[in-house]
Design a protein around this motif. Structure first.
Motif, PDB file in Angstrom:
ATOM      1  N   TRP A 234       0.847  -1.196   0.000  1.00 47.12           N
ATOM      2  CA  TRP A 234       0.000   0.000   0.000  1.00 47.12           C
ATOM      3  C   TRP A 234       0.882   1.246   0.000  1.00 47.12           C
ATOM      4  O   TRP A 234       2.076   1.170   0.302  1.00 47.12           O
ATOM      5  N   SER A 236       0.311   5.819   0.573  1.00 43.75           N
ATOM      6  CA  SER A 236      -0.646   6.899   0.837  1.00 43.75           C
ATOM      7  C   SER A 236       0.001   8.249   0.585  1.00 43.75           C
ATOM      8  O   SER A 236       1.197   8.431   0.783  1.00 43.75           O
ATOM      9  N   GLN A 270      -1.978   6.460  15.007  1.00 37.06           N
ATOM     10  CA  GLN A 270      -2.865   5.385  14.567  1.00 37.06           C
ATOM     11  C   GLN A 270      -2.129   4.052  14.586  1.00 37.06           C
ATOM     12  O   GLN A 270      -0.930   4.000  14.292  1.00 37.06           O
ATOM     13  N   LEU A 272      -1.898   0.808  12.430  1.00 37.48           N
ATOM     14  CA  LEU A 272      -2.266   0.414  11.073  1.00 37.48           C
ATOM     15  C   LEU A 272      -2.248  -1.095  10.917  1.00 37.48           C
ATOM     16  O   LEU A 272      -1.444  -1.789  11.556  1.00 37.48           O
ATOM     17  N   ASP A 273      -3.115  -1.600  10.053  1.00 40.37           N
ATOM     18  CA  ASP A 273      -2.983  -2.974   9.589  1.00 40.37           C
ATOM     19  C   ASP A 273      -1.772  -2.996   8.660  1.00 40.37           C
ATOM     20  O   ASP A 273      -1.772  -2.326   7.624  1.00 40.37           O
ATOM     21  N   THR A 276      -2.500  -3.704   4.874  1.00 42.95           N
ATOM     22  CA  THR A 276      -3.403  -2.857   4.087  1.00 42.95           C
ATOM     23  C   THR A 276      -3.190  -1.370   4.307  1.00 42.95           C
ATOM     24  O   THR A 276      -3.623  -0.552   3.496  1.00 42.95           O
ATOM     25  N   GLY A 277      -2.567  -0.993   5.413  1.00 44.26           N
ATOM     26  CA  GLY A 277      -2.382   0.415   5.738  1.00 44.26           C
ATOM     27  C   GLY A 277      -3.607   1.065   6.348  1.00 44.26           C
ATOM     28  O   GLY A 277      -3.591   2.269   6.651  1.00 44.26           O
ATOM     29  N   LYS A 278      -4.675   0.306   6.575  1.00 43.72           N
ATOM     30  CA  LYS A 278      -5.900   0.873   7.141  1.00 43.72           C
ATOM     31  C   LYS A 278      -5.777   1.016   8.657  1.00 43.72           C
ATOM     32  O   LYS A 278      -5.210   0.168   9.334  1.00 43.72           O
ATOM     33  N   ALA A 279      -6.323   2.125   9.172  1.00 41.58           N
ATOM     34  CA  ALA A 279      -6.233   2.412  10.601  1.00 41.58           C
ATOM     35  C   ALA A 279      -7.168   1.523  11.403  1.00 41.58           C
ATOM     36  O   ALA A 279      -8.350   1.371  11.069  1.00 41.58           O
ATOM     37  N   ARG A 280      -6.637   0.926  12.474  1.00 41.61           N
ATOM     38  CA  ARG A 280      -7.451   0.137  13.395  1.00 41.61           C
ATOM     39  C   ARG A 280      -7.998   1.009  14.518  1.00 41.61           C
ATOM     40  O   ARG A 280      -9.081   0.765  15.024  1.00 41.61           O
ATOM     41  N   THR A 282      -7.425   5.349  16.297  1.00 42.70           N
ATOM     42  CA  THR A 282      -6.760   6.646  16.241  1.00 42.70           C
ATOM     43  C   THR A 282      -6.774   7.281  17.632  1.00 42.70           C
ATOM     44  O   THR A 282      -7.813   7.314  18.298  1.00 42.70           O
TER      45      THR A 282
END
Length: 498
Positions: A234, A236, A270, A272-273, A276-280, A282
Protein backbone atom coordinates in the motif's frame (compact mmCIF):
# COMPACT_ATOMS: atom_id res chain seq x y z
CA UNK A 1 23.17 18.38 3.03
CA UNK A 2 26.52 16.77 2.42
CA UNK A 3 27.45 13.31 3.58
CA UNK A 4 31.17 13.97 3.14
CA UNK A 5 33.43 12.38 0.54
CA UNK A 6 32.62 8.89 -0.74
CA UNK A 7 34.64 6.09 0.82
CA UNK A 8 37.52 4.38 -0.96
CA UNK A 9 39.94 1.55 -0.23
CA UNK A 10 42.43 2.02 2.54
CA UNK A 11 45.28 4.38 1.75
CA UNK A 12 48.86 3.32 2.37
CA UNK A 13 48.93 5.37 5.56
CA UNK A 14 45.84 3.55 6.80
CA UNK A 15 47.46 0.20 6.11
CA UNK A 16 50.61 1.29 7.88
CA UNK A 17 48.54 2.28 10.90
CA UNK A 18 47.32 -1.31 11.22
CA UNK A 19 50.32 -2.13 13.39
CA UNK A 20 49.27 0.52 15.89
CA UNK A 21 45.75 -0.83 15.83
CA UNK A 22 46.96 -4.33 16.63
CA UNK A 23 49.01 -2.99 19.55
CA UNK A 24 45.91 -1.23 20.84
CA UNK A 25 43.95 -4.48 20.52
CA UNK A 26 46.55 -6.39 22.57
CA UNK A 27 46.58 -3.66 25.21
CA UNK A 28 42.79 -3.71 25.48
CA UNK A 29 42.68 -7.48 25.83
CA UNK A 30 45.23 -7.34 28.64
CA UNK A 31 43.35 -4.62 30.47
CA UNK A 32 40.10 -6.54 30.24
CA UNK A 33 41.65 -9.67 31.68
CA UNK A 34 43.30 -7.83 34.58
CA UNK A 35 40.21 -5.83 35.56
CA UNK A 36 37.91 -8.83 35.21
CA UNK A 37 40.20 -10.88 37.43
CA UNK A 38 40.15 -8.16 40.09
CA UNK A 39 36.37 -7.80 39.84
CA UNK A 40 35.73 -11.52 40.04
CA UNK A 41 38.39 -12.50 42.56
CA UNK A 42 37.35 -13.34 46.10
CA UNK A 43 33.65 -12.73 45.61
CA UNK A 44 34.43 -9.30 44.12
CA UNK A 45 32.33 -6.16 44.29
CA UNK A 46 30.60 -6.61 40.96
CA UNK A 47 29.11 -9.94 41.92
CA UNK A 48 27.99 -8.76 45.35
CA UNK A 49 24.43 -8.43 44.08
CA UNK A 50 24.28 -12.14 43.40
CA UNK A 51 24.92 -14.43 40.47
CA UNK A 52 22.52 -15.77 37.91
CA UNK A 53 19.30 -17.25 39.21
CA UNK A 54 17.45 -20.27 37.94
CA UNK A 55 14.18 -18.45 37.22
CA UNK A 56 15.84 -15.73 35.15
CA UNK A 57 18.08 -18.13 33.26
CA UNK A 58 15.20 -20.54 32.73
CA UNK A 59 13.33 -17.96 30.66
CA UNK A 60 12.18 -19.52 27.43
CA UNK A 61 13.11 -17.67 24.28
CA UNK A 62 10.11 -16.47 22.33
CA UNK A 63 9.27 -18.83 19.47
CA UNK A 64 9.35 -16.65 16.37
CA UNK A 65 8.77 -17.10 12.65
CA UNK A 66 11.45 -15.78 10.24
CA UNK A 67 9.43 -12.63 9.45
CA UNK A 68 8.85 -11.69 13.11
CA UNK A 69 10.87 -8.81 14.51
CA UNK A 70 13.64 -10.33 16.60
CA UNK A 71 13.25 -10.47 20.39
CA UNK A 72 16.24 -12.20 21.98
CA UNK A 73 16.37 -13.51 25.53
CA UNK A 74 19.92 -13.42 26.85
CA UNK A 75 21.50 -15.90 29.22
CA UNK A 76 24.46 -15.16 31.48
CA UNK A 77 27.71 -16.58 30.01
CA UNK A 78 29.97 -18.99 31.86
CA UNK A 79 32.39 -16.09 32.41
CA UNK A 80 31.68 -12.35 32.18
CA UNK A 81 35.32 -11.65 31.35
CA UNK A 82 35.34 -9.73 28.07
CA UNK A 83 37.40 -10.54 24.98
CA UNK A 84 37.80 -8.06 22.13
CA UNK A 85 36.34 -9.57 18.97
CA UNK A 86 36.07 -6.72 16.45
CA UNK A 87 37.97 -3.45 16.16
CA UNK A 88 37.44 -1.85 12.78
CA UNK A 89 38.96 1.45 11.67
CA UNK A 90 37.67 3.66 8.87
CA UNK A 91 40.28 5.29 6.62
CA UNK A 92 40.43 7.97 3.95
CA UNK A 93 39.06 10.66 6.27
CA UNK A 94 41.52 13.45 5.48
CA UNK A 95 38.80 15.66 3.94
CA UNK A 96 36.46 15.34 6.91
CA UNK A 97 36.18 17.34 10.13
CA UNK A 98 33.72 17.74 12.99
CA UNK A 99 31.63 20.18 10.96
CA UNK A 100 31.66 17.93 7.89
CA UNK A 101 31.96 14.33 9.08
CA UNK A 102 31.48 11.08 7.24
CA UNK A 103 28.18 9.72 8.52
CA UNK A 104 27.94 6.08 9.58
CA UNK A 105 24.25 5.42 10.31
CA UNK A 106 23.10 1.96 11.29
CA UNK A 107 24.61 -0.81 13.45
CA UNK A 108 23.23 -4.36 13.58
CA UNK A 109 24.44 -7.74 14.81
CA UNK A 110 23.67 -11.45 14.53
CA UNK A 111 25.43 -14.46 16.02
CA UNK A 112 27.79 -14.40 13.00
CA UNK A 113 28.51 -10.79 12.07
CA UNK A 114 28.43 -7.18 13.13
CA UNK A 115 27.13 -4.93 10.34
CA UNK A 116 27.86 -1.22 10.01
CA UNK A 117 26.42 1.35 7.65
CA UNK A 118 28.86 4.03 6.50
CA UNK A 119 28.37 6.61 3.74
CA UNK A 120 27.19 4.63 0.69
CA UNK A 121 28.01 1.10 1.76
CA UNK A 122 27.31 -1.63 4.28
CA UNK A 123 30.07 -3.73 5.84
CA UNK A 124 29.86 -7.01 7.74
CA UNK A 125 32.60 -7.96 10.23
CA UNK A 126 33.08 -11.57 11.26
CA UNK A 127 32.77 -12.00 15.03
CA UNK A 128 34.54 -15.37 15.20
CA UNK A 129 37.89 -15.19 16.94
CA UNK A 130 40.89 -15.35 14.59
CA UNK A 131 38.64 -14.92 11.55
CA UNK A 132 39.23 -12.40 8.80
CA UNK A 133 37.88 -9.11 10.05
CA UNK A 134 35.64 -8.23 7.10
CA UNK A 135 33.08 -10.83 6.10
CA UNK A 136 31.50 -8.82 3.26
CA UNK A 137 30.97 -5.36 1.75
CA UNK A 138 27.83 -4.18 -0.04
CA UNK A 139 28.10 -1.02 -2.15
CA UNK A 140 24.79 0.81 -2.31
CA UNK A 141 23.31 2.99 -5.06
CA UNK A 142 23.75 6.10 -2.93
CA UNK A 143 24.32 7.35 0.59
CA UNK A 144 22.25 5.90 3.42
CA UNK A 145 19.31 8.16 4.34
CA UNK A 146 17.39 6.14 6.91
CA UNK A 147 17.90 3.01 9.00
CA UNK A 148 15.85 0.94 11.44
CA UNK A 149 16.91 -0.74 14.67
CA UNK A 150 14.55 -3.61 13.89
CA UNK A 151 15.87 -6.94 12.57
CA UNK A 152 13.86 -10.01 11.58
CA UNK A 153 14.20 -13.23 13.54
CA UNK A 154 16.29 -14.69 10.69
CA UNK A 155 18.60 -11.66 10.42
CA UNK A 156 17.29 -9.28 7.74
CA UNK A 157 16.77 -5.52 7.80
CA UNK A 158 16.49 -2.53 5.48
CA UNK A 159 17.93 0.89 4.68
CA UNK A 160 16.77 3.80 2.52
CA UNK A 161 19.36 5.33 0.19
CA UNK A 162 19.81 8.54 -1.78
CA UNK A 163 20.77 7.90 -5.43
CA UNK A 164 23.16 10.53 -6.84
CA UNK A 165 21.48 13.18 -8.99
CA UNK A 166 22.83 16.11 -11.02
CA UNK A 167 23.65 19.14 -8.87
CA UNK A 168 20.84 21.64 -8.90
CA UNK A 169 18.24 19.21 -10.21
CA UNK A 170 14.90 18.91 -8.44
CA UNK A 171 15.75 15.34 -7.48
CA UNK A 172 19.06 16.23 -5.82
CA UNK A 173 19.10 14.84 -2.28
CA UNK A 174 15.95 12.75 -2.74
CA UNK A 175 15.92 9.48 -0.76
CA UNK A 176 13.65 7.19 -2.77
CA UNK A 177 15.26 3.72 -2.79
CA UNK A 178 14.56 1.15 -0.10
CA UNK A 179 16.94 -1.83 0.12
CA UNK A 180 16.14 -5.06 2.01
CA UNK A 181 19.18 -7.23 2.74
CA UNK A 182 20.54 -10.19 4.67
CA UNK A 183 22.84 -9.26 7.55
CA UNK A 184 24.84 -12.49 7.61
CA UNK A 185 25.76 -12.45 3.91
CA UNK A 186 25.23 -8.86 2.78
CA UNK A 187 23.02 -10.15 -0.02
CA UNK A 188 20.58 -7.60 -1.42
CA UNK A 189 17.22 -9.36 -1.34
CA UNK A 190 15.36 -6.62 -3.17
CA UNK A 191 15.44 -2.91 -3.92
CA UNK A 192 12.44 -0.71 -4.74
CA UNK A 193 11.85 2.88 -5.82
CA UNK A 194 9.38 4.53 -3.47
CA UNK A 195 6.42 6.08 -5.35
CA UNK A 196 5.81 9.82 -5.07
CA UNK A 197 8.83 10.27 -2.80
CA UNK A 198 10.10 13.54 -4.29
CA UNK A 199 10.05 15.15 -0.83
CA UNK A 200 11.83 12.28 0.95
CA UNK A 201 15.12 13.64 2.29
CA UNK A 202 17.57 12.58 4.97
CA UNK A 203 15.76 14.94 7.38
CA UNK A 204 12.25 13.61 6.70
CA UNK A 205 12.55 9.90 5.86
CA UNK A 206 11.65 7.33 8.52
CA UNK A 207 11.97 3.57 8.01
CA UNK A 208 10.65 0.74 10.15
CA UNK A 209 9.88 -3.01 10.10
CA UNK A 210 7.04 -5.05 11.50
CA UNK A 211 6.12 -8.70 10.91
CA UNK A 212 6.48 -9.41 7.18
CA UNK A 213 6.45 -5.71 6.25
CA UNK A 214 8.97 -2.95 5.50
CA UNK A 215 7.40 0.53 5.75
CA UNK A 216 8.66 4.06 5.04
CA UNK A 217 7.16 7.50 5.71
CA UNK A 218 8.52 10.89 4.58
CA UNK A 219 5.94 13.50 5.55
CA UNK A 220 4.17 13.80 2.22
CA UNK A 221 3.50 10.08 1.93
CA UNK A 222 4.22 6.52 3.03
CA UNK A 223 4.64 3.09 1.46
CA UNK A 224 4.85 -0.53 2.64
CA UNK A 225 6.39 -3.61 1.04
CA UNK A 226 6.12 -7.34 1.59
CA UNK A 227 9.38 -8.61 3.07
CA UNK A 228 9.52 -11.83 1.10
CA UNK A 229 8.74 -10.57 -2.40
CA UNK A 230 9.30 -6.82 -2.25
CA UNK A 231 5.78 -6.35 -3.61
CA UNK A 232 4.19 -3.02 -2.73
CA UNK A 233 1.33 -3.56 -0.27
CA UNK A 234 0.00 0.00 0.00
CA UNK A 235 0.97 3.64 -0.22
CA UNK A 236 -0.65 6.90 0.84
CA UNK A 237 -0.41 10.58 0.02
CA UNK A 238 -2.40 12.56 2.54
CA UNK A 239 -2.05 16.02 1.02
CA UNK A 240 -1.79 19.29 2.89
CA UNK A 241 -4.15 18.64 5.82
CA UNK A 242 -2.12 15.91 7.52
CA UNK A 243 1.35 14.51 6.93
CA UNK A 244 2.69 10.97 7.38
CA UNK A 245 5.31 12.14 9.86
CA UNK A 246 6.68 8.77 10.91
CA UNK A 247 6.07 5.05 11.43
CA UNK A 248 7.05 2.81 14.34
CA UNK A 249 7.36 -0.96 14.01
CA UNK A 250 8.23 -4.01 16.04
CA UNK A 251 5.28 -6.11 17.23
CA UNK A 252 2.79 -3.68 15.64
CA UNK A 253 2.79 -0.73 13.22
CA UNK A 254 2.03 2.79 14.44
CA UNK A 255 1.68 5.89 12.29
CA UNK A 256 2.30 9.45 13.47
CA UNK A 257 0.25 12.09 11.66
CA UNK A 258 0.98 15.81 11.86
CA UNK A 259 -2.09 17.91 11.04
CA UNK A 260 -2.40 21.64 10.37
CA UNK A 261 0.36 24.23 10.25
CA UNK A 262 2.42 26.13 12.81
CA UNK A 263 1.62 27.31 15.41
CA UNK A 264 -1.53 25.17 15.45
CA UNK A 265 -0.12 21.74 14.61
CA UNK A 266 -1.86 18.77 16.20
CA UNK A 267 -0.84 15.11 16.20
CA UNK A 268 -2.64 11.83 15.78
CA UNK A 269 -1.30 8.33 16.37
CA UNK A 270 -2.87 5.38 14.57
CA UNK A 271 -2.31 1.66 14.67
CA UNK A 272 -2.27 0.41 11.07
CA UNK A 273 -2.98 -2.97 9.59
CA UNK A 274 0.51 -3.67 8.21
CA UNK A 275 -0.82 -5.47 5.11
CA UNK A 276 -3.40 -2.86 4.09
CA UNK A 277 -2.38 0.42 5.74
CA UNK A 278 -5.90 0.87 7.14
CA UNK A 279 -6.23 2.41 10.60
CA UNK A 280 -7.45 0.14 13.39
CA UNK A 281 -7.70 2.98 15.90
CA UNK A 282 -6.76 6.65 16.24
CA UNK A 283 -5.50 8.49 19.32
CA UNK A 284 -5.62 12.30 19.16
CA UNK A 285 -2.82 13.93 21.10
CA UNK A 286 -3.82 17.00 23.13
CA UNK A 287 -3.17 20.39 21.58
CA UNK A 288 -0.06 22.24 22.71
CA UNK A 289 2.23 19.25 22.11
CA UNK A 290 5.11 20.29 19.87
CA UNK A 291 6.63 16.91 19.04
CA UNK A 292 5.69 13.24 19.42
CA UNK A 293 8.04 10.24 19.37
CA UNK A 294 7.08 6.55 19.24
CA UNK A 295 9.44 4.49 21.43
CA UNK A 296 7.11 1.45 21.42
CA UNK A 297 4.34 0.17 19.17
CA UNK A 298 3.11 -2.71 21.36
CA UNK A 299 2.40 -1.77 24.07
CA UNK A 300 1.78 1.63 22.45
CA UNK A 301 3.78 4.33 24.26
CA UNK A 302 4.22 7.92 23.11
CA UNK A 303 6.91 10.35 24.22
CA UNK A 304 5.57 13.89 23.93
CA UNK A 305 7.07 17.35 24.21
CA UNK A 306 4.22 19.35 25.76
CA UNK A 307 4.88 23.09 25.47
CA UNK A 308 8.60 22.42 25.18
CA UNK A 309 11.07 21.11 22.62
CA UNK A 310 12.24 18.33 24.96
CA UNK A 311 10.13 15.35 25.96
CA UNK A 312 8.06 16.10 29.05
CA UNK A 313 5.80 13.03 29.36
CA UNK A 314 5.24 9.44 28.36
CA UNK A 315 1.68 8.49 27.40
CA UNK A 316 0.70 4.84 27.76
CA UNK A 317 -2.21 3.56 25.63
CA UNK A 318 -4.06 0.26 25.72
CA UNK A 319 -4.43 -2.11 22.78
CA UNK A 320 -7.42 -0.16 21.47
CA UNK A 321 -5.64 3.19 21.51
CA UNK A 322 -7.29 4.42 24.72
CA UNK A 323 -5.35 6.47 27.26
CA UNK A 324 -4.08 4.48 30.23
CA UNK A 325 -1.77 6.85 32.09
CA UNK A 326 0.57 9.78 31.66
CA UNK A 327 4.04 9.63 33.21
CA UNK A 328 5.63 13.03 33.92
CA UNK A 329 9.36 13.03 33.18
CA UNK A 330 10.54 15.82 35.45
CA UNK A 331 14.06 14.82 36.43
CA UNK A 332 14.38 12.28 33.60
CA UNK A 333 16.02 12.24 30.18
CA UNK A 334 14.11 10.39 27.48
CA UNK A 335 16.85 11.34 24.99
CA UNK A 336 14.45 11.44 22.03
CA UNK A 337 15.69 13.11 18.86
CA UNK A 338 19.08 13.96 20.39
CA UNK A 339 21.30 12.17 17.91
CA UNK A 340 23.25 14.21 15.34
CA UNK A 341 23.08 17.30 17.57
CA UNK A 342 19.29 17.24 17.47
CA UNK A 343 19.08 17.31 13.67
CA UNK A 344 16.43 15.08 12.09
CA UNK A 345 18.86 12.78 10.27
CA UNK A 346 18.36 9.11 9.31
CA UNK A 347 14.97 8.65 11.03
CA UNK A 348 14.52 9.83 14.61
CA UNK A 349 11.00 9.05 15.78
CA UNK A 350 11.74 5.61 17.24
CA UNK A 351 15.08 6.80 18.65
CA UNK A 352 14.53 7.55 22.35
CA UNK A 353 17.86 6.46 23.79
CA UNK A 354 16.86 7.07 27.41
CA UNK A 355 13.71 4.92 27.23
CA UNK A 356 13.12 1.17 26.89
CA UNK A 357 9.57 -0.20 26.96
CA UNK A 358 8.72 -3.71 28.13
CA UNK A 359 5.41 -5.54 28.26
CA UNK A 360 4.26 -3.92 31.50
CA UNK A 361 6.88 -1.28 32.31
CA UNK A 362 8.72 1.67 30.82
CA UNK A 363 12.32 2.20 31.92
CA UNK A 364 13.59 5.79 31.87
CA UNK A 365 17.02 7.29 32.58
CA UNK A 366 17.33 10.06 35.16
CA UNK A 367 19.02 13.40 34.69
CA UNK A 368 22.73 13.39 35.44
CA UNK A 369 23.62 13.73 39.12
CA UNK A 370 26.90 15.54 39.89
CA UNK A 371 26.83 15.18 43.68
CA UNK A 372 30.04 13.63 45.03
CA UNK A 373 29.76 10.16 46.48
CA UNK A 374 26.41 9.45 44.78
CA UNK A 375 25.37 7.61 41.61
CA UNK A 376 25.90 9.63 38.43
CA UNK A 377 22.40 8.65 37.31
CA UNK A 378 19.85 5.84 37.59
CA UNK A 379 17.08 4.06 35.69
CA UNK A 380 13.52 4.00 37.03
CA UNK A 381 10.81 1.50 36.08
CA UNK A 382 7.26 2.86 35.66
CA UNK A 383 4.13 0.72 35.54
CA UNK A 384 2.38 1.30 32.19
CA UNK A 385 -1.06 0.82 33.72
CA UNK A 386 -0.76 3.12 36.73
CA UNK A 387 2.29 5.31 36.06
CA UNK A 388 3.69 4.40 39.47
CA UNK A 389 7.38 3.62 39.96
CA UNK A 390 8.10 -0.09 40.43
CA UNK A 391 11.86 -0.22 40.71
CA UNK A 392 15.11 1.71 40.50
CA UNK A 393 18.54 0.70 39.21
CA UNK A 394 21.36 2.93 40.44
CA UNK A 395 24.43 3.72 38.44
CA UNK A 396 27.62 4.41 40.33
CA UNK A 397 29.70 7.46 40.95
CA UNK A 398 31.40 8.31 37.64
CA UNK A 399 29.64 5.33 36.04
CA UNK A 400 26.49 6.36 34.18
CA UNK A 401 24.00 3.71 33.07
CA UNK A 402 22.16 3.37 29.78
CA UNK A 403 19.14 1.09 29.09
CA UNK A 404 19.73 -1.10 26.02
CA UNK A 405 16.67 -3.31 25.47
CA UNK A 406 14.45 -5.92 27.07
CA UNK A 407 15.51 -9.54 27.51
CA UNK A 408 12.22 -11.20 28.33
CA UNK A 409 10.98 -9.26 31.38
CA UNK A 410 14.50 -8.21 32.37
CA UNK A 411 16.27 -5.04 31.28
CA UNK A 412 19.74 -5.07 29.71
CA UNK A 413 21.83 -2.14 30.93
CA UNK A 414 25.19 -0.73 29.84
CA UNK A 415 27.25 0.74 32.68
CA UNK A 416 30.18 2.95 31.74
CA UNK A 417 33.64 2.17 33.02
CA UNK A 418 35.66 4.41 35.33
CA UNK A 419 39.15 4.18 33.89
CA UNK A 420 41.45 1.93 35.90
CA UNK A 421 39.05 1.98 38.85
CA UNK A 422 36.23 -0.13 37.42
CA UNK A 423 35.44 -1.86 34.12
CA UNK A 424 32.53 -1.12 31.86
CA UNK A 425 29.77 -3.71 32.10
CA UNK A 426 26.60 -5.04 30.55
CA UNK A 427 24.25 -6.30 33.24
CA UNK A 428 20.80 -7.82 33.30
CA UNK A 429 18.37 -6.37 35.82
CA UNK A 430 15.18 -8.01 37.03
CA UNK A 431 12.95 -5.18 38.31
CA UNK A 432 10.64 -7.59 40.15
CA UNK A 433 13.43 -9.02 42.33
CA UNK A 434 15.93 -6.14 41.99
CA UNK A 435 18.53 -8.74 41.04
CA UNK A 436 21.51 -7.63 38.96
CA UNK A 437 23.38 -10.25 36.90
CA UNK A 438 26.69 -9.32 35.22
CA UNK A 439 26.90 -10.44 31.59
CA UNK A 440 30.16 -8.82 30.41
CA UNK A 441 33.09 -6.93 31.98
CA UNK A 442 35.49 -5.04 29.72
CA UNK A 443 37.39 -1.83 29.06
CA UNK A 444 37.16 0.42 26.01
CA UNK A 445 40.07 2.27 24.33
CA UNK A 446 40.74 5.35 26.43
CA UNK A 447 40.72 7.79 23.51
CA UNK A 448 37.35 6.51 22.26
CA UNK A 449 35.59 5.65 25.51
CA UNK A 450 33.65 8.91 25.78
CA UNK A 451 32.21 8.71 22.27
CA UNK A 452 31.55 4.96 22.28
CA UNK A 453 29.78 5.11 25.65
CA UNK A 454 27.53 8.03 24.69
CA UNK A 455 24.18 6.85 23.22
CA UNK A 456 23.83 10.20 21.45
CA UNK A 457 27.03 9.52 19.49
CA UNK A 458 27.22 5.73 19.13
CA UNK A 459 24.95 2.73 18.75
CA UNK A 460 25.31 0.30 21.66
CA UNK A 461 23.85 -3.18 21.10
CA UNK A 462 23.88 -6.43 23.03
CA UNK A 463 23.10 -9.59 21.09
CA UNK A 464 23.81 -13.28 21.72
CA UNK A 465 26.27 -12.65 24.55
CA UNK A 466 28.25 -9.87 22.85
CA UNK A 467 28.23 -6.08 23.10
CA UNK A 468 28.67 -3.96 19.97
CA UNK A 469 29.60 -0.28 19.61
CA UNK A 470 29.23 1.65 16.36
CA UNK A 471 30.02 5.34 15.94
CA UNK A 472 27.54 7.44 13.95
CA UNK A 473 29.92 10.20 12.79
CA UNK A 474 33.55 9.94 11.71
CA UNK A 475 36.05 12.77 11.34
CA UNK A 476 39.81 12.95 10.84
CA UNK A 477 42.03 13.47 13.86
CA UNK A 478 43.27 17.07 13.96
CA UNK A 479 46.86 16.03 14.71
CA UNK A 480 46.96 12.96 12.45
CA UNK A 481 44.52 13.64 9.59
CA UNK A 482 45.69 10.69 7.47
CA UNK A 483 45.28 8.11 10.24
CA UNK A 484 42.24 5.83 10.29
CA UNK A 485 39.60 6.32 12.99
CA UNK A 486 37.96 3.64 15.13
CA UNK A 487 34.41 3.06 13.87
CA UNK A 488 33.20 -0.30 15.21
CA UNK A 489 34.08 -2.45 18.21
CA UNK A 490 32.69 -5.66 19.68
CA UNK A 491 33.41 -7.58 22.89
CA UNK A 492 32.42 -11.16 23.64
CA UNK A 493 32.75 -13.41 26.65
CA UNK A 494 35.75 -15.57 27.43
CA UNK A 495 33.20 -18.23 28.35
CA UNK A 496 31.32 -18.01 25.07
CA UNK A 497 31.83 -20.69 22.44
CA UNK A 498 32.98 -19.15 19.16
Amino acid sequence: MSFGPPPSIYTQSALAADTARRRRRTKLLGAVAVIAAVALGGGGWLLASGGDSAPADAEQSLVQSPDDIRETTERAPVSPEGLLMIEHDEGNLAKTNDAKPRYAPGTWATDKVMVKGVADRLEGYDIALDADEKAWTRKLDGHICATSRHVTADGRTAVVVQPPQPAGSEKEGVCDRVVFFDLDTGKKLWQKKMPGAGSAFVTTTNLTLTKGVVAVAWGQGSVAYDMKSGKQLWNSTLGSKCEDKALAGGRALLSLLSCGSLPDVTFQVQELDPRTGKARWTYRVASGVQTVYLPSSDPPVLAVAAGDSEVTDLISLDGEGRHRTTIALNGYEAKCGERYFGLSFFGEYEACDGVVVGRTRAFVTSDENIAAGEPSDWIVAFDLATGRTTGKFDGRELQKVHPLRMSGDDLLIYRRGAGAVAPAAVVRWNPATDQETPLLLFTLPEDDDGELSDPEQSDILYEKGRVFFGKRELAADDKYPTDPVLMALAVGSAGLKH
